[in-house]
Structures are given as structure tokens and as C-alpha cells.
Design a protein around this motif. Structure first.
Motif, mmCIF file in Angstrom:
data_model
loop_
_atom_site.group_PDB
_atom_site.id
_atom_site.type_symbol
_atom_site.label_atom_id
_atom_site.label_comp_id
_atom_site.label_asym_id
_atom_site.label_seq_id
_atom_site.Cartn_x
_atom_site.Cartn_y
_atom_site.Cartn_z
ATOM 1 N N GLU A 199 37.296 33.477 17.627
ATOM 2 C CA GLU A 199 36.375 33.480 18.756
ATOM 3 C C GLU A 199 35.499 34.719 18.672
ATOM 4 O O GLU A 199 35.860 35.725 18.081
ATOM 5 N N CYS A 252 33.833 36.272 25.618
ATOM 6 C CA CYS A 252 33.820 35.156 24.674
ATOM 7 C C CYS A 252 32.478 34.434 24.717
ATOM 8 O O CYS A 252 31.939 34.200 25.801
ATOM 9 N N ARG A 307 33.861 29.802 20.374
ATOM 10 C CA ARG A 307 35.300 29.702 20.088
ATOM 11 C C ARG A 307 35.502 28.441 19.250
ATOM 12 O O ARG A 307 35.081 27.355 19.672
ATOM 13 N N GLN A 331 40.682 27.020 20.332
ATOM 14 C CA GLN A 331 40.730 26.232 21.567
ATOM 15 C C GLN A 331 42.090 25.552 21.720
ATOM 16 O O GLN A 331 42.643 25.515 22.821
ATOM 17 N N HIS A 361 32.390 26.086 24.671
ATOM 18 C CA HIS A 361 32.543 27.212 23.741
ATOM 19 C C HIS A 361 32.667 26.725 22.295
ATOM 20 O O HIS A 361 32.433 27.488 21.373
ATOM 21 N N SER A 414 27.093 28.645 20.999
ATOM 22 C CA SER A 414 27.954 28.384 22.142
ATOM 23 C C SER A 414 27.137 28.009 23.371
ATOM 24 O O SER A 414 26.095 28.599 23.655
#
Length: 137
Positions: free
Chosen positions: A11, A46, A49, A54, A74, A79
């Protein structure tokens, strides 16, 4: 930058890994928030990710997300969501008041942003996403 090996959990909190609309919205809200609170700084925890990370979050207990791999904004690049926290007098803060104020700043921004603090099943105060993110994937 998106990793080459998507099988390893990863991430990012980098601005360049964030969708351009969210970069703009984040910078706008950060500036307004920090002007209101000289001893409190907002920062990204963040942006992007990957699916491997996840899945780790999805399986974590106590539960911290309802989203499996590929179901979170994400998980797309760039993102379509960001998470934040705050530093207050050089100490980490998750003060609910600060999240609400940050969300209020973004409420009437030119891009529609959904705040995770308003999620019904599992509120997520640090989370902000483009409201129409599913249409962008």
C-alpha cells in the motif's frame, strides 16, 4: 508507484498514486483544515492498496473493512480513495471532530466526495473516496 508484483501485499500513501481529482480535493481540504488548526496537520495514511493487502485487511479481526480484494476504491490505479490521520502537537490523533471538519470542507467541493464516516454498516472516518468511483473503473 504501483508495484510490479501484485501478489505481495503493498500500500502507498503517495500523492502521485492518487487520482488527479482526489489529489486536487485533498490539497484543497488540507490547506483549509491546516489553516483552521495551526497545531494539527492532516496527512495521508493510504492512497493505492493492492488486492493482496486488501485481502489481509478484509480477514483482519476485529473487522476493519467490508471490502474484499477488488471491491475497494483503493484497489484501482490511480487510487480512487485516500485515508487520512492527524498529527496534533506531534502526536498521532484520530479525533472524530477533525475527521468531521475535514469531511465538511470537502462536502461542497466541485468533485463529489463520499466520506467513510457516513458508511452505515462499518463507519470508516479516515476514508474519503470519489462518489462515482465505480463508474471510473
Amino acid at each position: 508507484m504501483k508495484p510490479k508484483d501484485e501478489t505481495k501485499p503493498y500500500e502507498s500513501r503517495l500523492m502521485e498514486d492518487l487520482h488527479p481529482k482526489l489529489q486536487e480535493a485533498y490539497l484543497y481540504a488540507e490547506k483549509k483544515f491546516n489553516a483552521l488548526h495551526p497545531n494539527v496537520n492532516v496527512f495521508r495514511t493510504c492512497t493505492y492498496r493492492n488486492n493482496a493487502m486488501q485481502e489481509i485487511y478484509f480477514k483482519k479481526r476485529p473487522k476493519i473493512t467490508n471490502a474484499k480484494a477488488g471491491q475497494s476504491p483503493h484497489n484501482y490505479y490511480p487510487s480512487l480513495a485516500f485515508d487520512i490521520a492527524f498529527l496534533e502537537n506531534k502526536k498521532l490523533s484520530y479525533n472524530p471532530k477533525y475527521f468531521k471538519e475535514f469531511a465538511d470542507i470537502l462536502q461542497f467541493y466541485k468533485f463529489k466526495i463520499t466520506w467513510g464516516g457516513n458508511f452505515k454498516s462499518l463507519p470508516d472516518a479516515p476514508h474519503f473516496e470519489l462518489s462515482n468511483w465505480k463508474q471510473l473503473i
